[in-house]
Write a protein that holds these residues in place. Structure first.
Motif, PDB file in Angstrom:
ATOM      1  N   PRO A 137       0.807  -1.226   0.000  1.00 56.03           N
ATOM      2  CA  PRO A 137       0.000   0.000   0.000  1.00 56.03           C
ATOM      3  C   PRO A 137       0.840   1.276   0.000  1.00 56.03           C
ATOM      4  N   LEU A 138       1.969   1.255   0.713  1.00 54.68           N
ATOM      5  CA  LEU A 138       2.797   2.458   0.815  1.00 54.68           C
ATOM      6  C   LEU A 138       3.371   2.850  -0.542  1.00 54.68           C
ATOM      7  N   LEU A 139       3.951   1.885  -1.250  1.00 48.45           N
ATOM      8  CA  LEU A 139       4.530   2.170  -2.567  1.00 48.45           C
ATOM      9  C   LEU A 139       3.447   2.514  -3.579  1.00 48.45           C
ATOM     10  N   ALA A 140       2.323   1.791  -3.537  1.00 48.43           N
ATOM     11  CA  ALA A 140       1.235   2.064  -4.481  1.00 48.43           C
ATOM     12  C   ALA A 140       0.670   3.466  -4.276  1.00 48.43           C
ATOM     13  N   SER A 141       0.469   3.855  -2.996  1.00 50.76           N
ATOM     14  CA  SER A 141      -0.090   5.185  -2.727  1.00 50.76           C
ATOM     15  C   SER A 141       0.902   6.288  -3.062  1.00 50.76           C
ATOM     16  N   ALA A 142       2.198   5.981  -3.065  1.00 54.73           N
ATOM     17  CA  ALA A 142       3.205   6.967  -3.451  1.00 54.73           C
ATOM     18  C   ALA A 142       3.343   7.051  -4.971  1.00 54.73           C
ATOM     19  N   ILE A 163      12.747   8.264 -12.400  1.00 55.86           N
ATOM     20  CA  ILE A 163      12.839   8.004 -10.957  1.00 55.86           C
ATOM     21  C   ILE A 163      14.293   8.087 -10.489  1.00 55.86           C
ATOM     22  N   GLY A 164      15.241   7.787 -11.402  1.00 56.86           N
ATOM     23  CA  GLY A 164      16.660   7.822 -11.035  1.00 56.86           C
ATOM     24  C   GLY A 164      17.233   6.451 -10.764  1.00 56.86           C
ATOM     25  N   LEU A 165      16.635   5.416 -11.375  1.00 56.73           N
ATOM     26  CA  LEU A 165      17.073   4.033 -11.130  1.00 56.73           C
ATOM     27  C   LEU A 165      17.931   3.470 -12.259  1.00 56.73           C
ATOM     28  N   VAL A 166      18.433   4.307 -13.136  1.00 54.71           N
ATOM     29  CA  VAL A 166      19.302   3.832 -14.218  1.00 54.71           C
ATOM     30  C   VAL A 166      20.743   4.240 -13.922  1.00 54.71           C
ATOM     31  N   PRO A 167      21.732   3.507 -14.453  1.00 54.72           N
ATOM     32  CA  PRO A 167      23.126   3.850 -14.161  1.00 54.72           C
ATOM     33  C   PRO A 167      23.574   5.121 -14.864  1.00 54.72           C
ATOM     34  N   LYS A 168      24.535   5.788 -14.254  1.00 53.44           N
ATOM     35  CA  LYS A 168      25.130   6.968 -14.890  1.00 53.44           C
ATOM     36  C   LYS A 168      25.923   6.541 -16.116  1.00 53.44           C
ATOM     37  N   GLN A 169      25.873   7.375 -17.134  1.00 48.76           N
ATOM     38  CA  GLN A 169      26.609   7.097 -18.373  1.00 48.76           C
ATOM     39  C   GLN A 169      27.922   7.871 -18.360  1.00 48.76           C
ATOM     40  N   ASN A 170      29.045   7.134 -18.469  1.00 45.33           N
ATOM     41  CA  ASN A 170      30.361   7.764 -18.622  1.00 45.33           C
ATOM     42  C   ASN A 170      31.025   7.229 -19.887  1.00 45.33           C
ATOM     43  N   SER A 171      30.215   7.111 -20.947  1.00 45.06           N
ATOM     44  CA  SER A 171      30.698   6.490 -22.174  1.00 45.06           C
ATOM     45  C   SER A 171      31.356   7.514 -23.088  1.00 45.06           C
ATOM     46  N   LYS A 177      30.610   2.881 -20.462  1.00 45.23           N
ATOM     47  CA  LYS A 177      31.038   2.824 -19.060  1.00 45.23           C
ATOM     48  C   LYS A 177      29.852   3.236 -18.197  1.00 45.23           C
ATOM     49  N   LEU A 178      29.289   2.272 -17.498  1.00 43.54           N
ATOM     50  CA  LEU A 178      28.131   2.527 -16.661  1.00 43.54           C
ATOM     51  C   LEU A 178      28.552   2.598 -15.197  1.00 43.54           C
ATOM     52  N   GLY A 179      28.090   3.613 -14.527  1.00 46.46           N
ATOM     53  CA  GLY A 179      28.417   3.777 -13.107  1.00 46.46           C
ATOM     54  C   GLY A 179      27.272   3.330 -12.215  1.00 46.46           C
ATOM     55  N   SER A 180      27.201   3.911 -11.022  1.00 49.39           N
ATOM     56  CA  SER A 180      26.116   3.603 -10.093  1.00 49.39           C
ATOM     57  C   SER A 180      24.840   4.297 -10.548  1.00 49.39           C
ATOM     58  N   ILE A 181      23.708   4.006  -9.889  1.00 52.28           N
ATOM     59  CA  ILE A 181      22.454   4.622 -10.306  1.00 52.28           C
ATOM     60  C   ILE A 181      22.550   6.137 -10.158  1.00 52.28           C
ATOM     61  N   SER A 182      21.859   6.831 -11.043  1.00 53.15           N
ATOM     62  CA  SER A 182      22.049   8.283 -11.145  1.00 53.15           C
ATOM     63  C   SER A 182      21.491   9.052  -9.952  1.00 53.15           C
ATOM     64  N   LYS A 183      20.443   8.527  -9.307  1.00 57.20           N
ATOM     65  CA  LYS A 183      19.790   9.206  -8.169  1.00 57.20           C
ATOM     66  C   LYS A 183      19.329  10.618  -8.551  1.00 57.20           C
ATOM     67  N   ALA A 184      18.933  10.770  -9.800  1.00 58.51           N
ATOM     68  CA  ALA A 184      18.576  12.104 -10.297  1.00 58.51           C
ATOM     69  C   ALA A 184      17.080  12.391 -10.206  1.00 58.51           C
ATOM     70  N   GLY A 185      16.280  11.380  -9.881  1.00 61.06           N
ATOM     71  CA  GLY A 185      14.838  11.574  -9.922  1.00 61.06           C
ATOM     72  C   GLY A 185      14.205  11.709  -8.554  1.00 61.06           C
ATOM     73  N   ASN A 186      13.068  11.026  -8.392  1.00 60.93           N
ATOM     74  CA  ASN A 186      12.278  11.122  -7.170  1.00 60.93           C
ATOM     75  C   ASN A 186      12.885  10.239  -6.088  1.00 60.93           C
ATOM     76  N   ARG A 187      13.437  10.852  -5.074  1.00 61.03           N
ATOM     77  CA  ARG A 187      14.151  10.113  -4.034  1.00 61.03           C
ATOM     78  C   ARG A 187      13.233   9.170  -3.243  1.00 61.03           C
ATOM     79  N   TYR A 188      12.038   9.639  -2.909  1.00 59.84           N
ATOM     80  CA  TYR A 188      11.114   8.853  -2.097  1.00 59.84           C
ATOM     81  C   TYR A 188      10.655   7.601  -2.844  1.00 59.84           C
ATOM     82  N   LEU A 189      10.263   7.767  -4.109  1.00 62.06           N
ATOM     83  CA  LEU A 189       9.854   6.613  -4.914  1.00 62.06           C
ATOM     84  C   LEU A 189      10.986   5.619  -5.072  1.00 62.06           C
TER      85      LEU A 189
END
Length: 202
Positions: A137-142, A163-171, A177-189
């Motif tokens: 319910p928490l994720l669905a309501s968000a 949402i920010g769940l894809v890797p950073k591109q350093n190509s 060259k893929l890095g860690s997730i970008s964390k660029a989107g909605n932090r709560y989601l």
């Protein structure tokens, strides 16, 4: 000069609107905005802060308890025990104030959680989302109010990038060259999706 700058901005907006590849942010309804106001995260932080403050003050008098909610309840028993002479009267008075705040915040969290569960079950999309493993319910309501129109995204990958769940591109030079997730989107989601995925993995 200011007027000419305003006209340039207006021209740029008009030109952007006419372009077929331009993407727009869907307008959220008042109901979606209302659901997004549910302040569960803030209340949880307040509960943690008050609990940590109680632990810190009581540890000054040599009173400690295990980590977790059961430990806090043990500490509150000590606070309310008038025969326990480890805590001075003035300190006990202050600790009871913190206890009162903690009780209020816990009650507000319960009320908020009831509203979150009701909100998730109110819409067909929320009910369908909760059928997915790891989505409660928490994720669905968000998710429902924040993603106003899923058709605005071409694919699940585009939604993940938002949402920010894809890797950073350093190509460069044809080498990916893929890095860690970008964390660029909605932090709560993103946080809720990662927690849900970890729950399924376990």
């Amino acid at each position: 000069m200011f007027e000419s700058r305003k006209s340039e901005i207006a021209e740029a907006i008009c030109e952007a609107v006419t372009r077929p590849t331009m993407r727009f942010v869907p307008v959220k309804s008042p109901e979606q905005q209302s659901v997004m106001m549910l302040v569960r995260l803030m209340l949880n932080r307040q509960r943690t802060q008050i609990s940590n403050t109680l632990r810190a003050h009581l540890s000054e008098f040599g009173v400690v308890a295990p980590v977790g909610r059961n430990g806090i309840e043990q500490l509150l028993v000590v606070v309310n025990d008038q025969n326990d002479d480890r805590i001075p009267a003035d300190a006990r008075l202050c600790l009871r104030m913190l206890e009162a705040q903690l009780r209020v915040v816990k009650q507000q969290i319960l009320e908020n959680d009831r509203r979150v569960r009701a909100s998730a079950r109110e819409t067909e999309l929320g009910r369908r989302l909760m059928e997915i493993p790891g989505v409660g319910p928490l994720l669905a309501s968000a998710f429902v109010p924040r993603v106003a129109d899923a058709h605005a995204f071409k694919s699940g990958h585009c939604l993940s990038a938002w949402i920010g769940l894809v890797p950073k591109q350093n190509s460069s030079g044809g080498k990916e060259k893929l890095g860690s997730i970008s964390k660029a989107g909605n932090r709560y989601l993103r946080q809720l999706l990662v927690v849900g995925a970890m729950a399924v993995r376990r």
